[in-house]
Design a protein around this motif. Structure first.
Motif, PDB file in Angstrom:
ATOM      1  N   CYS A 199       3.044 -14.830   1.964  1.00 51.63           N
ATOM      2  CA  CYS A 199       2.664 -13.713   1.998  1.00 51.63           C
ATOM      3  C   CYS A 199       2.602 -13.230   3.734  1.00 51.63           C
ATOM      4  O   CYS A 199       1.199 -14.014   4.212  1.00 51.63           O
ATOM      5  N   ARG A 226       1.718  -5.591   1.162  1.00 48.60           N
ATOM      6  CA  ARG A 226       3.064  -5.609   2.054  1.00 48.60           C
ATOM      7  C   ARG A 226       4.261  -5.412   2.066  1.00 48.60           C
ATOM      8  O   ARG A 226       4.588  -6.459   1.273  1.00 48.60           O
ATOM      9  N   GLY A 267       1.969 -11.120   5.158  1.00 51.05           N
ATOM     10  CA  GLY A 267       0.538  -9.837   5.454  1.00 51.05           C
ATOM     11  C   GLY A 267      -0.574 -11.051   5.072  1.00 51.05           C
ATOM     12  O   GLY A 267      -1.471 -10.999   5.820  1.00 51.05           O
ATOM     13  N   CYS A 268      -0.840 -11.081   3.925  1.00 50.30           N
ATOM     14  CA  CYS A 268      -2.535 -11.956   3.378  1.00 50.30           C
ATOM     15  C   CYS A 268      -2.299 -13.512   3.548  1.00 50.30           C
ATOM     16  O   CYS A 268      -3.226 -13.364   2.803  1.00 50.30           O
ATOM     17  N   CYS A 310      -1.992  -7.629  -1.158  1.00 54.66           N
ATOM     18  CA  CYS A 310      -1.908  -6.830  -0.102  1.00 54.66           C
ATOM     19  C   CYS A 310      -1.416  -5.722   0.175  1.00 54.66           C
ATOM     20  O   CYS A 310      -1.446  -4.713   1.089  1.00 54.66           O
ATOM     21  N   CYS A 324       4.270  -7.346  -1.800  1.00 51.91           N
ATOM     22  CA  CYS A 324       2.937  -8.197  -2.395  1.00 51.91           C
ATOM     23  C   CYS A 324       1.837  -7.838  -3.058  1.00 51.91           C
ATOM     24  O   CYS A 324       1.534  -6.801  -2.693  1.00 51.91           O
TER      25      CYS A 324
HETATM   26 ZN   LIG Z   1      -0.208 -10.045   0.716  1.00 49.53          ZN
END
Ligand SMILES: [Zn+2]
Ligand SMILES: [Zn+2]
Lengths: 290, 314, 314, 290
Positions: free
Chosen positions: A35, A59, A37-38, A57, A54
């Protein structure tokens, strides 16, 4: 390209659709992805079932135009228009990459003819003219063809008095077409103004990223402006702003949530609720015509 | 300007020679004559075939006539209208009413300063959202009262500041574009210096586009284009040629209707000539548009925009 | 509330007596019965003839149903629309789309909070200029798409802050008034609590005005009126009578069309009853307006306003 | 009251006009007055020659309606309309002073029937509907009559397609008429909206002080908003704002210059140039009708 071809293309692993557990071409073994994002490692199938959001998170990962269409419009309802329009190289632009070659490469990489796909469709059973941009195509920058297709989408919506839904993503104007590109801002804004004065609904979904000349023209002239969570939306690029103010940017600058707080957009909607929300909005905005 | 440096050097040398007493050193006279001829030759070659990048530099010359100069030289009874009625008054954008040879019009214009103080107040001609919203207000006013709009372009672009993003720079420009496309009055745009991207376009299209010979109009600044393509702003000379941003380019692309000639070296060398040229071009444009049924103007303006763009397989 | 204090005391006493074991002290039974009768009597007299000032207090009661409650109880498919597209999103003003018994409408409403946190975010229901500009945006949207407007009033007034003046509080209200007067859709206003001055009026007039029995609508708060006239805010009871600000007053003055009954003691004693009353009154108003040719609405709304005011020698 | 009566009234020392060196009734010996701005002692004749603008500090002193008309409209062109409208006491308001008595007292003190005088006139040779407010009349607050006269002025301008010029001064709504007063805001704003949509020009001159319900309705809906220098203009009274923010107010808060800086008005014009400026503006705004 009609929608049927997309599915063929997807089989040829040019596309992924998040609604089916397929193995996209850019994931080596097709099973695990990271991911953005995280940074967690996710099972691709899980990510796709969540429409590339995601589960950990939230995202919202970027979507290709076919993926976007698949989640936004009712299955089997999409009829593409203006599919044959392709970019010329009016300035014979050669600084950096040769523009005409760039276009060809983008076509091959994406299977699209340009950075936007437009057509007639139904969303939750409601007729709409729909256009979705694809950032993979030269950053979904707006040159003559994107400007023309957007303008024709406005004109089609006007002619058929059918609501228009545009899903934007763009780095801005396509500099390789010079002033012809800049003028697409005026052209599309003028088309938007005509649709507005005719009272035909126009809903925009701003996705990551929507910047520059697209944000500063048709993308923010909608009756309702929706943004996906965490999308970068603005006029000037964040690096340019940072250079200008000579300070570091505040956290969340130019994100959807930032724009919401500053009164610039109507709502931030999770992708998994997007189709329902758009359908509901259309039911309100088309109420007068019913 | 950078490209004038050889000429500047030669002219400096010539000036210092002229300072000497020729009667005491008669051999100097010949040298001076030769130098003068060389200056004249250089003058000719230097300015005869200006490159796009040289024109961009001329367009940015600090002594180049500005919106304020045109207001003063071409117009009478100027009334400035301030404010967006929302947040502030942006001094980088002029909005007002004025009379051009007996014709009452509304005027818009990017506004650079004549000195540092003025430039700071006017943000060096780069508008904030308030500037565009003030311009939009004037567009609606002009529309309501049937006043033709004359717009002077001279900006490096909309200001890319933090607060500007906060207050919706993109939306302010978009609203301007929509408003300008729909006004039921003639719109004549004059590119007098810099025509930088969306910040210029917001007040920069209409029924006629007049360009000064050395004014430019571009989707992106040559430097930023070079930075993006080559990570090197110094390659702006190359990108400014590729971008096709000069007055002649715009005519060729079908975007500009008329070019106003400038004196050799740029408008600042003979402002009066340029004022006269702009006055004539504006008069011609407004006169031809005054014959048109105003109700049809938004439609013909739309058709004008509609034609822009080149497409394969169209 | 202050005027309920004698009742509160009596009810307290009664409750503590009931706490005791009557079988051990049989003389208590009679005392309790007497007290119960007295409570009932006081209940009757206390609420039977509420003074205007008492009604103002009920209108401000923290547990009184708020715009959010009406949205939740009366409407389905609520979609909130945020922001003025200029500067900010004011949480003290609700703007959105919603469905009332199958009828699609646009909804506006002042928004007080249910707790301190919410109240701080919503500025205790007192809008900033952005709130009015958001409301104005919704008015234009409703007008364009033919959605009737339902507006809930519940504000002490527009916020009298420093930044609010900076950003044109007066202009924001004025623009709202102008916009609301011109929409070509039915406008039904419901006074559910406080109707404080210009901040209420900005979304507070239309084709029908429905008032809750204890809602008030006033040109100025009773306290401020008392401060101006007597330099003593405590004389608000007197001024609230003079100002004629109750639902009944508004009907008598020809400003309100319908009054929705509240349970004894105020809406918070039986919200369901009030929701039902408002649902019915809104349904009636929207139904009667749906029969009207929409093109005539701005004109008849203007005539409705036009009649307001009493003049000598007119 | 027709304009001729004003001159009579002025002879009876109820008015002063700044265009003639007269002795106004509120100056004991008529010769020296103290400037409210710089506190300098001035010769009244000098002050009047400058249209009550202090020659030393530029302070614009308040004007009565007849004085305002004398400096704004062409001599002998003013024909009053709706002069007969007088305030009723619909609420029989008695808290504090008895309202009906307050009105009578204001009538006697000012020689006016209400806080605004409206009529047809010429300004620099251009026809206009003109209304001027007079702060001496119960703080020029807007009750039923002020609202009605303003509305009729809009309607007259609309019917005759003649530009409207309103000179405002007001403490706000007239609370003694309760909700009837508040609703005049909506009524006048609605009338302004109708004039605007008909394309008839409307110019406002905001003078000291213009506050509350008048600023928040017709007074700020003009096509062009002019303010006199140093005028107090705002929504909430400065004392209330100070109580709200619990800080002292910045210098110049709610003045014309403050509003100009914050983008709320078009221009600040010295009273001695006001008539020329209004006439010039009318020449622009009426250009389309010529
Ligand atoms: Zn994520
Ligand atoms: Zn003084």
């Amino acid at each position: 390209m009609p929608i049927s071809d997309w599915f063929k293309a997807r089989e040829q692993r040019k596309y992924t659709t998040p609604t089916e557990a397929s193995t996209p071409s850019d994931v080596p073994d097709g099973v695990w992805v990271r991911c953005e994002g995280c940074k967690r490692t996710l099972y691709m199938g899980d990510l796709e079932r969540e429409l590339m959001v995601c589960p950990s998170c939230g995202r919202h990962h970027d979507l290709a135009a076919p993926e976007r269409l698949a989640l936004l419009v009712d299955e089997g309802t999409f009829e593409e228009v203006d599919a044959h329009l392709r970019s010329a190289d009016p300035l014979e632009f050669t600084s950096g990459k040769v523009y005409s070659e760039q276009v060809t490469a983008a076509e091959e990489r994406t299977g699209l003819n340009e950075a936007i796909v437009c057509g007639r469709a139904a969303i939750g059973g409601r007729r709409a003219i729909v256009g979705v941009m694809d950032f993979r195509f030269i950053g979904a920058s707006m040159g003559s063809v994107v400007g023309e297709k957007v303008t024709r989408a406005f004109e089609l919506a006007l002619a058929e008095r059918t609501p228009l839904v545009l899903v934007t993503a763009s780095g801005g104007a396509r500099m390789q077409e010079g002033m012809l590109s800049l003028m697409q801002m005026a052209k599309t804004a003028a088309a938007a103004a005509r649709l507005a004065s005719a009272g035909v609904p126009y809903v925009v979904v701003l996705t990551n990223p929507t910047m520059g000349g697209v944000t500063a023209s048709f993308a923010t002239l909608g009756d309702v402006l929706i943004a996906e969570p965490g999308a970068l939306i603005g006029f000037a690029g964040p690096r340019l702003v940072e250079q200008t103010i000579r300070k570091s940017l505040p956290k969340g600058f130019q994100t959807s949530e930032f724009l919401l707080e500053h009164g610039m957009i109507d709502m931030v909607v999770d992708r998994r609720e997007l189709k329902d929300r758009v359908a509901l909005l259309l039911s309100y905005l088309a109420a007068g015509d019913e | 300007m950078e490209f004038e440096r050889p000429l500047d050097e030669l002219e400096g040398k010539l000036a210092s020679l002229k300072h000497l007493d020729v009667s005491e050193q008669p051999e100097l006279a010949a040298e001076i004559a030769e130098l003068e001829a060389e200056v004249a030759r250089l003058h000719e070659t230097l300015y005869a075939e200006l490159t796009p990048w040289e024109r961009v530099q001329i367009a940015r010359h600090p002594e180049r006539p500005k919106t304020d100069d045109y207001l003063q030289e071409l117009f009478t009874d100027v009334v400035e209208l301030h404010g967006d009625r929302l947040f502030g008054d942006d001094e980088s954008m002029f909005a007002g009413l004025a009379t051009l040879q007996g014709r009452r019009v509304a005027v818009l214009g990017h506004r650079k300063g004549k000195n540092t103080n003025e430039n700071i107040r006017r943000n060096f001609g780069s508008p904030h959202p308030e500037g565009f919203r003030k311009a939009e207000r004037l567009m609606h006013l002009a529309d309501r009262f049937g006043l033709p709009i004359v717009s002077f372009l001279d900006t490096a672009g909309a200001y890319p500041g933090l607060d500007d993003e906060d207050r919706g720079q993109a939306l302010a420009i978009a609203e301007c574009l929509a408003a300008l496309s729909a006004v039921r009055v003639p719109v004549v745009v004059v590119g007098i210096g810099e025509g930088g991207s969306g910040g210029a376009l917001a007040i920069g299209f209409g029924d006629r586009l007049i360009m000064l010979e050395n004014a430019y109009y571009s989707v992106i600044s040559p430097e930023m284009c070079a930075t993006i393509l080559h990570k090197d702003a110094r390659r702006a000379s190359e990108t400014s040629a590729c971008l096709q941003l000069t007055a002649d380019d715009l005519v060729r692309l079908g975007l500009a209707d008329a070019v106003v000639a400038e004196p050799r070296g740029g408008a600042h060398h003979d402002p009066a000539m340029v004022f006269e040229g702009v006055r004539t071009a504006l008069g011609t444009a407004l006169e031809s548009l005054s014959a048109v049924d105003r109700a049809t103007l938004p439609d013909s303006r739309y058709q004008r925009l509609r034609r822009i763009g080149e497409i394969a397989g169209g």
